[in-house]
Motif scaffolding. Structure first.
Motif, PDB file in Angstrom:
ATOM      1  N   GLU A 104      -6.750   2.461  10.705  1.00  0.00           N
ATOM      2  CA  GLU A 104      -6.193   3.770  11.081  1.00  0.00           C
ATOM      3  C   GLU A 104      -5.547   4.634  10.309  1.00  0.00           C
ATOM      4  O   GLU A 104      -4.292   4.309  10.688  1.00  0.00           O
ATOM      5  N   ILE A 105      -5.964   6.072   9.970  1.00  0.00           N
ATOM      6  CA  ILE A 105      -4.977   6.515   9.406  1.00  0.00           C
ATOM      7  C   ILE A 105      -4.038   6.789  10.302  1.00  0.00           C
ATOM      8  O   ILE A 105      -3.038   7.751  10.030  1.00  0.00           O
ATOM      9  N   ASP A 106      -4.526   7.334  11.546  1.00  0.00           N
ATOM     10  CA  ASP A 106      -3.404   8.329  12.307  1.00  0.00           C
ATOM     11  C   ASP A 106      -2.462   7.429  13.338  1.00  0.00           C
ATOM     12  O   ASP A 106      -2.720   6.938  14.363  1.00  0.00           O
ATOM     13  N   GLN A 107      -2.620   5.803  12.796  1.00  0.00           N
ATOM     14  CA  GLN A 107      -1.687   4.974  13.888  1.00  0.00           C
ATOM     15  C   GLN A 107      -0.668   4.191  12.929  1.00  0.00           C
ATOM     16  O   GLN A 107      -0.709   3.821  11.799  1.00  0.00           O
ATOM     17  N   ASP A 108       1.038   4.696  14.127  1.00  0.00           N
ATOM     18  CA  ASP A 108       1.160   3.809  13.137  1.00  0.00           C
ATOM     19  C   ASP A 108       1.967   2.154  12.436  1.00  0.00           C
ATOM     20  O   ASP A 108       2.757   1.861  11.924  1.00  0.00           O
ATOM     21  N   GLU A 109       0.606   1.081  13.219  1.00  0.00           N
ATOM     22  CA  GLU A 109       0.963   0.250  13.072  1.00  0.00           C
ATOM     23  C   GLU A 109       0.206   0.604  11.380  1.00  0.00           C
ATOM     24  O   GLU A 109       0.392  -0.883  11.137  1.00  0.00           O
ATOM     25  N   THR A 110      -0.386   1.073  10.899  1.00  0.00           N
ATOM     26  CA  THR A 110      -0.877   1.178   9.709  1.00  0.00           C
ATOM     27  C   THR A 110       0.117   1.171   8.207  1.00  0.00           C
ATOM     28  O   THR A 110      -0.378   0.273   8.146  1.00  0.00           O
ATOM     29  N   TYR A 111       0.789   2.032   8.665  1.00  0.00           N
ATOM     30  CA  TYR A 111       1.556   2.073   7.432  1.00  0.00           C
ATOM     31  C   TYR A 111       2.684   0.434   7.792  1.00  0.00           C
ATOM     32  O   TYR A 111       3.310   0.308   7.110  1.00  0.00           O
ATOM     33  N   VAL A 112       2.972   0.256   8.866  1.00  0.00           N
ATOM     34  CA  VAL A 112       3.698  -1.003   9.014  1.00  0.00           C
ATOM     35  C   VAL A 112       3.653  -2.343   8.764  1.00  0.00           C
ATOM     36  O   VAL A 112       4.335  -2.578   7.877  1.00  0.00           O
ATOM     37  N   HIS A 113       1.514  -2.297   8.795  1.00  0.00           N
ATOM     38  CA  HIS A 113       1.348  -3.430   7.507  1.00  0.00           C
ATOM     39  C   HIS A 113       1.112  -3.310   6.013  1.00  0.00           C
ATOM     40  O   HIS A 113       1.674  -3.893   5.656  1.00  0.00           O
ATOM     41  N   LEU A 114       1.267  -1.439   6.574  1.00  0.00           N
ATOM     42  CA  LEU A 114       1.002  -1.438   4.770  1.00  0.00           C
ATOM     43  C   LEU A 114       2.571  -2.138   4.155  1.00  0.00           C
ATOM     44  O   LEU A 114       2.450  -2.255   2.615  1.00  0.00           O
ATOM     45  N   ALA A 115       3.170  -1.329   4.692  1.00  0.00           N
ATOM     46  CA  ALA A 115       4.870  -2.114   4.013  1.00  0.00           C
ATOM     47  C   ALA A 115       5.186  -3.134   3.612  1.00  0.00           C
ATOM     48  O   ALA A 115       5.741  -2.971   3.132  1.00  0.00           O
ATOM     49  N   ARG A 116       5.011  -4.002   4.279  1.00  0.00           N
ATOM     50  CA  ARG A 116       4.416  -5.694   4.611  1.00  0.00           C
ATOM     51  C   ARG A 116       3.970  -6.128   3.310  1.00  0.00           C
ATOM     52  O   ARG A 116       4.541  -6.651   2.742  1.00  0.00           O
ATOM     53  N   ARG A 117       3.116  -5.526   3.477  1.00  0.00           N
ATOM     54  CA  ARG A 117       2.068  -6.143   2.348  1.00  0.00           C
ATOM     55  C   ARG A 117       2.493  -5.589   0.831  1.00  0.00           C
ATOM     56  O   ARG A 117       2.760  -6.092   0.427  1.00  0.00           O
ATOM     57  N   LEU A 118       3.336  -4.263   1.082  1.00  0.00           N
ATOM     58  CA  LEU A 118       3.997  -4.035  -0.206  1.00  0.00           C
ATOM     59  C   LEU A 118       4.991  -4.513  -0.862  1.00  0.00           C
ATOM     60  O   LEU A 118       5.377  -5.072  -2.007  1.00  0.00           O
ATOM     61  N   ASP A 119       5.757  -4.699   0.321  1.00  0.00           N
ATOM     62  CA  ASP A 119       7.221  -6.077   0.226  1.00  0.00           C
ATOM     63  C   ASP A 119       6.689  -6.848  -0.471  1.00  0.00           C
ATOM     64  O   ASP A 119       7.671  -7.762  -1.572  1.00  0.00           O
ATOM     65  N   GLU A 120       5.833  -7.562   0.638  1.00  0.00           N
ATOM     66  CA  GLU A 120       4.815  -9.145  -0.271  1.00  0.00           C
ATOM     67  C   GLU A 120       4.580  -8.984  -1.418  1.00  0.00           C
ATOM     68  O   GLU A 120       5.362  -9.735  -1.883  1.00  0.00           O
ATOM     69  N   LEU A 121       4.259  -8.193  -2.191  1.00  0.00           N
ATOM     70  CA  LEU A 121       3.692  -8.511  -3.767  1.00  0.00           C
ATOM     71  C   LEU A 121       5.406  -7.631  -4.016  1.00  0.00           C
ATOM     72  O   LEU A 121       4.977  -8.393  -5.100  1.00  0.00           O
ATOM     73  N   GLY A 122       5.956  -7.599  -4.021  1.00  0.00           N
ATOM     74  CA  GLY A 122       6.930  -6.676  -4.720  1.00  0.00           C
ATOM     75  C   GLY A 122       7.717  -8.150  -4.677  1.00  0.00           C
ATOM     76  O   GLY A 122       8.426  -8.717  -5.855  1.00  0.00           O
ATOM     77  N   ALA A 123       7.910  -8.828  -4.010  1.00  0.00           N
ATOM     78  CA  ALA A 123       8.353 -10.128  -3.198  1.00  0.00           C
ATOM     79  C   ALA A 123       8.609 -11.691  -4.482  1.00  0.00           C
ATOM     80  O   ALA A 123       8.668 -11.900  -4.925  1.00  0.00           O
ATOM     81  N   ASN A 124       7.372 -11.103  -3.961  1.00  0.00           N
ATOM     82  CA  ASN A 124       5.773 -12.051  -5.201  1.00  0.00           C
ATOM     83  C   ASN A 124       6.003 -11.688  -6.186  1.00  0.00           C
ATOM     84  O   ASN A 124       5.160 -12.497  -7.360  1.00  0.00           O
ATOM     85  N   GLY A 125       6.356 -11.261  -7.097  1.00  0.00           N
ATOM     86  CA  GLY A 125       6.413 -11.329  -8.611  1.00  0.00           C
ATOM     87  C   GLY A 125       5.559  -9.909  -8.949  1.00  0.00           C
ATOM     88  O   GLY A 125       5.876 -10.376 -10.203  1.00  0.00           O
ATOM     89  N   GLY A 126       5.430  -9.534  -7.604  1.00  0.00           N
ATOM     90  CA  GLY A 126       4.452  -8.008  -8.443  1.00  0.00           C
ATOM     91  C   GLY A 126       5.868  -6.627  -8.945  1.00  0.00           C
ATOM     92  O   GLY A 126       6.877  -6.618  -9.205  1.00  0.00           O
ATOM     93  N   THR A 127       4.873  -5.302  -7.887  1.00  0.00           N
ATOM     94  CA  THR A 127       5.904  -3.624  -8.655  1.00  0.00           C
ATOM     95  C   THR A 127       6.434  -3.871  -7.255  1.00  0.00           C
ATOM     96  O   THR A 127       5.637  -3.864  -6.250  1.00  0.00           O
TER      97      THR A 127
END
Length: 201
Positions: A104-127
């Motif tokens: 949900e765009i209006d919920q903080d947990e969405t962005y917390v989850h998003l940040a975690r996903r993006l960090d995982e992608l970067g840490a696993n050899g992504g950008t």
């Protein structure tokens, strides 16, 4: 009567530039704009070998699996007048770089989850480069901007971070000025792309 047949000079298609490696995050991924306009445009860019190192992370409200979301996109490509062909091989290449996340765009947990996903992608050899595309009603832009800011997703410490906001940019001069202030409270000006209309154009 003399009939002159036109003989237009052939115009060579320019070579498109290659995008930097990045994760393109699309807010409003289950909406009509994404299915009918953004995905056909991204698919064509892939076929032109312009986004070889771009992954697409889609965020929407619908509770669907990756497979269900991808089927919706494939169905959209099959009927799009913007796509001349979509072979199984091309689709597999495109869909393998696409993932879906419910939020949900209006919920903080969405962005917390998003940040975690993006960090995982970067840490696993992504950008760590990120581009956030607002395929949502204009009224939601301030909500997304603040959500990204609260989750520290405007940071460029490890890679660049950019947002794409399309018109209408506010409903009048005063609302446009207000939105610019909200954008500037989170992002630097060189991180912001205001475009006249959707990527499909």
């Amino acid at each position: 009567t003399i009939i002159v047949e036109p003989t237009p000079a052939p115009v060579e298609q320019p070579t498109l530039p290659k995008a930097d490696p990045c994760v393109m995050v699309i807010f409003g991924a289950t909406g009509d704009l994404t299915k009918r306009k953004l995905m056909p445009a991204l698919f064509r860019l892939m076929c032109e070998e312009s986004i070889d190192d771009v992954d697409i992370l889609c965020i929407g409200r619908s509770h669907v699996s990756n497979e269900e979301f991808r089927k919706t996109i494939r169905d959209g490509l099959n009927v799009s007048n913007k796509v001349l062909h979509c072979t199984d091989e091309e689709w597999n290449e495109f869909s393998n770089r696409m993932s879906y996340m419910t939020g949900e765009i209006d919920q903080d947990e969405t962005y917390v989850h998003l940040a975690r996903r993006l960090d995982e992608l970067g840490a696993n050899g992504g950008t760590y480069n990120r581009m956030f595309y607002f395929a949502t009603p204009p009224s939601l832009a301030p909500v997304i901007i603040q959500g990204l800011g609260n989750a520290n997703l405007a940071s460029q410490e490890k890679g660049w971070s950019r947002i794409v906001v399309e018109k209408p940019f506010g409903s009048d001069l005063e609302s446009a000025k207000k939105l610019n202030v909200e954008v500037a409270s989170v992002f630097q000006e060189d991180q912001v792309y205001r475009i006249d209309h959707y990527l499909g154009k």
